[in-house]
Design a protein around this motif. Sequence first.
Motif, PDB file in Angstrom:
ATOM      1  N   GLU A   1     -81.901 -24.091  15.683  1.00  0.00           N
ATOM      2  CA  GLU A   1     -80.814 -23.211  15.256  1.00  0.00           C
ATOM      3  C   GLU A   1     -80.445 -22.144  16.285  1.00  0.00           C
ATOM      4  OE1 GLU A   1     -82.037 -20.991  11.784  1.00  0.00           O
ATOM      5  OE2 GLU A   1     -83.752 -20.126  12.827  1.00  0.00           O
ATOM      6  N   HIS A   2     -81.203 -22.004  17.360  1.00  0.00           N
ATOM      7  CA  HIS A   2     -80.892 -20.960  18.348  1.00  0.00           C
ATOM      8  C   HIS A   2     -79.936 -21.456  19.423  1.00  0.00           C
ATOM      9  CE1 HIS A   2     -84.929 -18.659  17.447  1.00  0.00           C
ATOM     10  NE2 HIS A   2     -84.080 -18.638  16.438  1.00  0.00           N
TER      11      HIS A   2
ATOM     12  N   HIS B   1     -88.697 -21.479   9.055  1.00  0.00           N
ATOM     13  CA  HIS B   1     -88.013 -22.018   7.877  1.00  0.00           C
ATOM     14  C   HIS B   1     -88.670 -23.356   7.560  1.00  0.00           C
ATOM     15  CE1 HIS B   1     -85.234 -18.982   9.361  1.00  0.00           C
ATOM     16  NE2 HIS B   1     -85.230 -19.620  10.507  1.00  0.00           N
TER      17      HIS B   1
ATOM     18  N   LYS C   1     -89.508 -18.065  23.205  1.00  0.00           N
ATOM     19  CA  LYS C   1     -89.321 -18.646  21.876  1.00  0.00           C
ATOM     20  C   LYS C   1     -89.125 -20.150  21.938  1.00  0.00           C
ATOM     21  CE  LYS C   1     -87.535 -14.556  19.661  1.00  0.00           C
ATOM     22  NZ  LYS C   1     -88.148 -14.508  18.330  1.00  0.00           N
TER      23      LYS C   1
ATOM     24  N   THR D   1     -89.049 -10.642  14.216  1.00  0.00           N
ATOM     25  CA  THR D   1     -88.314 -10.707  15.491  1.00  0.00           C
ATOM     26  C   THR D   1     -88.271  -9.327  16.156  1.00  0.00           C
ATOM     27  OG1 THR D   1     -86.976 -12.483  14.616  1.00  0.00           O
ATOM     28  CG2 THR D   1     -86.107 -11.362  16.551  1.00  0.00           C
TER      29      THR D   1
ATOM     30  N   HIS E   1     -90.579 -21.524  14.292  1.00  0.00           N
ATOM     31  CA  HIS E   1     -90.389 -20.647  15.450  1.00  0.00           C
ATOM     32  C   HIS E   1     -91.757 -20.340  16.050  1.00  0.00           C
ATOM     33  CE1 HIS E   1     -86.236 -20.205  14.510  1.00  0.00           C
ATOM     34  NE2 HIS E   1     -86.431 -19.534  13.403  1.00  0.00           N
TER      35      HIS E   1
ATOM     36  N   LEU F   1     -80.885 -16.112  21.122  1.00  0.00           N
ATOM     37  CA  LEU F   1     -82.253 -16.113  21.633  1.00  0.00           C
ATOM     38  C   LEU F   1     -82.484 -17.237  22.641  1.00  0.00           C
ATOM     39  CD1 LEU F   1     -83.800 -15.442  18.127  1.00  0.00           C
ATOM     40  CD2 LEU F   1     -83.851 -13.852  20.053  1.00  0.00           C
TER      41      LEU F   1
ATOM     42  N   PHE G   1     -93.770 -18.548  12.876  1.00  0.00           N
ATOM     43  CA  PHE G   1     -93.127 -18.309  11.586  1.00  0.00           C
ATOM     44  C   PHE G   1     -91.957 -19.284  11.487  1.00  0.00           C
ATOM     45  CE2 PHE G   1     -89.361 -15.930  13.045  1.00  0.00           C
ATOM     46  CZ  PHE G   1     -89.788 -15.419  14.268  1.00  0.00           C
TER      47      PHE G   1
ATOM     48  N   ARG H   1     -91.191 -10.975   6.549  1.00  0.00           N
ATOM     49  CA  ARG H   1     -90.744 -12.172   7.265  1.00  0.00           C
ATOM     50  C   ARG H   1     -89.610 -11.846   8.238  1.00  0.00           C
ATOM     51  NH1 ARG H   1     -88.345 -14.764  10.015  1.00  0.00           N
ATOM     52  NH2 ARG H   1     -87.515 -16.862   9.782  1.00  0.00           N
TER      53      ARG H   1
HETATM   54  C1  MLT Z   1     -85.518 -15.963  12.448  1.00  0.00           C
HETATM   55  O1  MLT Z   1     -85.724 -16.970  11.795  1.00  0.00           O
HETATM   56  O2  MLT Z   1     -85.991 -14.872  12.128  1.00  0.00           O
HETATM   57  C2  MLT Z   1     -84.602 -16.056  13.610  1.00  0.00           C
HETATM   58  O3  MLT Z   1     -84.376 -17.363  14.010  1.00  0.00           O
HETATM   59  C3  MLT Z   1     -84.979 -15.161  14.729  1.00  0.00           C
HETATM   60  C4  MLT Z   1     -86.172 -15.553  15.549  1.00  0.00           C
HETATM   61  O4  MLT Z   1     -86.530 -16.717  15.611  1.00  0.00           O
HETATM   62  O5  MLT Z   1     -86.743 -14.659  16.174  1.00  0.00           O
END
Ligand code: MLT
Length: 461
Positions: A418-419, A372, A337, A327, A379, A75, A370, A323
């Motif tokens: 993380e991307h 983690h 993003k 994406t 994100h 991404l 959204f 969740r």
């Molecule tokens: C996610 O956490 O779903 C992935 O990193 C993908 C995104 O961020 O779209």
Amino acid sequence: MTDPRLEALHQSLPALRLSREPGDLEHYGRDWTRRWAPAPLAVAWPASIEEVQGVVRWANAQGAALVPSGGRTGLSGGAVAAGGELVLSLERMNRVLGFDAVDRTLTVQPGIALQAVQEAAQAHGLQYPVDFGARGSCSIGGNIATNAGGIRVIRYGNTREWIAGLKLVTGAGELLDLNRALVKNSSGYDLRHLAIGAEGTLGVVVEATLKLTDPAPPAQTLLLALPSFEVLMRVFAEFRARLRLQAFEFLTDRGLAHVVAHGGTDPFDARHPYYVVAEYDAADAAQEAAGLAAFEACAEAGWIVDGAIAQSQAQAQQLWRLREGITEAVARYRPYKNDVSVRVAAMPAFLAEAQALLGEAYPRFEVVWFGHIGDGNLHINVLQPDDVADADFMRQCAHVTELLAGLLKRHGGSISAEHGIGLVKKPYLDSTRSPQEIALMRGLRRVFDPNGVLNPGKLFD
Ligand code: MLT
Ligand code: ZN
């Protein structure tokens, strides 16, 4: 093959599969960012380490650029080939090469999908615990190149933790066998860890030995509805203190609405502004009771206003879809993003400032948050309205990213959790890394890839 460089490649590697078909150039030249017009020279599908080495040596001899390519679910534009590069697709190198029951490792080729790795581990009664929504399409080589994280980092860490050994073809075409799956190896620089997260700029991962672990204990999956953003980190602290969390993921009503419009099921009668999908160990009655107690404590404090508990595997999957489906549900808006992180302890202060900043900075655009949250990773997806032209949209997003980068710097965070940096976040690398660090990174790149043939223009120029 009219290009003389491709003729030379064919001459030196007659068995190498190559294509200049427009459909292949289009398909293999892009990733999930969908922002750059694909324009590769050609696509090559090596079937062996020797062929990868041959292609890299050819690139050095011909002054050609290579883009190592896996599932292209990235991404950040790290696997885009928009400037006449040869796409080095590792799709054909997709096999499991071996399992070691004593070491509890699985040796795989780089093109294997994450889901196939997970299934191979399961077949041996173990698990490969890195997991995220793109599991069926992404490849392990790409996971390694970005040090992919996902939904279980809170419990198991990032891809880096699970790489016991790596075979890497450097930019000079040399084959390195890094760490050889040793548990202990105190013999100088661990080059394996330099390659992980290098976005294909130091070498091409041609084989990986992955650590496996015991299967996760039975889990309970909950969807929580929260009345305000401010309580989010309090609910997290309460759940983390009382339970063994396997995941703690956050989404907003906008994210949920997009997934529901795509066929997802909202278990609640009313809409709520914020939601959490939490998963925790529930192997026995005591652990199950602890889950309910955590829920009740938060509900009594007014931090949770509703909850849905999965009664079956199918219901757990339905909750997860709310969740994980975001994406895909927002993909048609080609979102810009931001994938940012701060230390978990810095999260409350950062979130408050980020929310205020984004509310002011993006008055016209829909922003879907959204992430983690338990890893300090958020994100921020800015959806492109149909009536705003690409250039205008990107200009406005760049302006806000600049402000966000400043905020992250103040909070000691990262512009890419993380991307990866790729093309999208390249202008902001210095918000996360010091000039000294970037100078050392450039120096390392010259050592591994003296002619700069691997993924040029990604990460930095
Ligand atoms: C996610 O956490 O779903 C992935 O990193 C993908 C995104 O961020 O779209
Ligand atoms: Zn993510």
